[in-house]
Design a protein around this motif. Structure first.
Motif, PDB file in Angstrom:
ATOM      1  N   ASN A  91      20.667   4.230 145.075  1.00 52.65           N
ATOM      2  CA  ASN A  91      20.881   5.404 144.227  1.00 52.65           C
ATOM      3  C   ASN A  91      21.106   6.662 145.077  1.00 52.65           C
ATOM      4  OD1 ASN A  91      20.987   6.586 141.604  1.00 52.65           O
ATOM      5  ND2 ASN A  91      18.955   7.452 141.965  1.00 52.65           N
TER       6      ASN A  91
ATOM      7  N   ILE B 209      24.515   6.393 146.979  1.00 55.39           N
ATOM      8  CA  ILE B 209      25.682   6.590 146.105  1.00 55.39           C
ATOM      9  C   ILE B 209      25.981   8.087 146.004  1.00 55.39           C
ATOM     10  CG2 ILE B 209      26.544   6.462 143.724  1.00 55.39           C
ATOM     11  CD1 ILE B 209      24.808   3.922 143.425  1.00 55.39           C
ATOM     12  N   SER B 210      24.951   8.892 145.727  1.00 58.77           N
ATOM     13  CA  SER B 210      25.243  10.318 145.556  1.00 58.77           C
ATOM     14  C   SER B 210      25.595  10.962 146.898  1.00 58.77           C
ATOM     15  CB  SER B 210      24.120  11.058 144.820  1.00 58.77           C
ATOM     16  OG  SER B 210      22.984  11.089 145.603  1.00 58.77           O
TER      17      SER B 210
ATOM     18  N   GLU C 167      26.539   3.782 140.071  1.00 62.21           N
ATOM     19  CA  GLU C 167      25.717   4.895 139.583  1.00 62.21           C
ATOM     20  C   GLU C 167      25.220   4.608 138.163  1.00 62.21           C
ATOM     21  OE1 GLU C 167      27.662   8.756 139.679  1.00 62.21           O
ATOM     22  OE2 GLU C 167      26.133   9.580 138.357  1.00 62.21           O
TER      23      GLU C 167
ATOM     24  N   CYS D  73      22.684   1.791 138.208  1.00 64.35           N
ATOM     25  CA  CYS D  73      21.440   2.302 138.801  1.00 64.35           C
ATOM     26  C   CYS D  73      20.593   3.039 137.760  1.00 64.35           C
ATOM     27  CB  CYS D  73      21.776   3.302 139.909  1.00 64.35           C
ATOM     28  SG  CYS D  73      21.387   2.717 141.534  1.00 64.35           S
ATOM     29  N   GLN D  74      21.219   3.904 136.989  1.00 64.84           N
ATOM     30  CA  GLN D  74      20.463   4.706 136.015  1.00 64.84           C
ATOM     31  C   GLN D  74      19.736   3.794 135.029  1.00 64.84           C
ATOM     32  OE1 GLN D  74      20.034   7.656 136.992  1.00 64.84           O
ATOM     33  NE2 GLN D  74      21.669   7.224 138.464  1.00 64.84           N
TER      34      GLN D  74
ATOM     35  N   GLU E  23      30.980   4.657 141.057  1.00 68.52           N
ATOM     36  CA  GLU E  23      30.664   5.111 139.693  1.00 68.52           C
ATOM     37  C   GLU E  23      30.024   3.981 138.884  1.00 68.52           C
ATOM     38  OE1 GLU E  23      30.197   7.710 138.332  1.00 68.52           O
ATOM     39  OE2 GLU E  23      30.604   7.653 136.203  1.00 68.52           O
TER      40      GLU E  23
END
Ligand SMILES: [Zn+2]
Ligand SMILES: [Zn+2]
Length: 269
Positions: free
Chosen positions: A102, A105-106, A78, A81-82, A75
């Motif tokens: 990225n 991660i998902s 994430e 990354c954004q 998390e």
């Protein structure tokens, strides 16, 4: 300076800590000198480096079956990354593996059995800009955009006078830290299966989701009051129990390299 950073061993290199502190120093000097581009570059380099470190650690925590700790790291990754993606060129993100991280991660998050989270409902008195402290009102905003970097600093909106109103249980949380489950009661075998193949965090792999149909006889152990194996959300008795076959979610892992023959996951019903 250059150092390799792909394995857990690499993350222990003292040069990394040194590089992070140097980046902070250079950034502070750039801010004083009014060199915004240089300050922003330092922010980018530092975030990409931290992101890579946390990602590698998260990967190895999953390998060590420290699933919850790894989940929190993912998390953090994430969120980082954004912000990096939003504030960096495509070339930078390619060079620093940001797109890869990225995506993975998902992928990894999607293999977790977590589906219930708590979410806090709150009323915020007002927000202020994290860059200039301006009190944000509907007709009075400053020139800073939330999520952008200015002089090497990420612009966030700071909430003031928060009143907590309620806690609700949700399946798609805004932030994923608030897992409600007890890990002891969950099945992490998909992640375990994947990690038996992968050795390093930067190996290429992907997951393909399809469904497969199995004859109804194979589900004789499933109680009518149990969740339906089709994962449609209903009870077996009201969902697929009267059909000739049940269509259940199926995962295929794709790897870049040849892998030794592994025992498949046995039919779970
Ligand atoms: Zn501002
Ligand atoms: Zn069903």
């Amino acid at each position: 300076m250059k150092f390799e950073l792909t394995t857990l061993e690499h993350t222990k290199n003292p040069d990394i800590k040194w590089a992070l502190s140097e980046l902070e120093k250079v950034k502070a000097q750039a801010v004083v000198a009014g060199d915004e581009e240089r300050a922003n570059n330092c922010w980018r380099e530092s975030e990409a480096l931290q992101l890579t470190l946390i990602y590698i650690e998260a990967f190895h925590k999953i390998k060590r079956k420290e699933y919850r700790e790894a989940w929190y790291d993912l998390e953090r990754c994430e969120i980082k990354c954004q912000f990096v993606l939003r504030n960096s060129s495509e070339e930078f993100c390619l060079n620093k593996n940001i797109f890869f991280i990225n995506h993975q991660i998902s992928n990894l998050q999607s293999l977790y059995p977590y589906c219930v989270f708590s979410s806090a409902g709150m009323v915020v008195g007002y927000y202020s800009c994290g860059i200039c402290d301006h009190k944000i009102r509907p007709r009075s905003r400053c020139s800073h955009a939330k999520g952008k970097i200015y002089n090497g600093k990420l612009c966030v909106h700071v909430a003031h006078d928060i009143v907590l109103k309620e806690i609700s249980i949700v399946s798609k949380p805004v932030q994923k830290y608030s897992v409600v489950h007890n890990d002891e009661t969950l099945d992490f075998s998909v992640l375990e299966h994947l990690m038996a193949v992968l050795e390093e965090a930067f190996e290429e792999w992907d997951v393909i989701r399809t469904t497969r149909k199995f004859p109804i006889d194979m589900f004789f152990r499933v109680g009518l009051d149990s969740d339906c194996p089709c994962k449609g959300g209903g009870k077996f008795g009201q969902c697929c129990s009267k059909k000739g076959e049940v269509e259940i979610p199926h995962l295929d892992f794709v790897f870049r390299r040849d892998i030794p023959n592994l025992p498949g996951i046995k039919f779970p019903y």
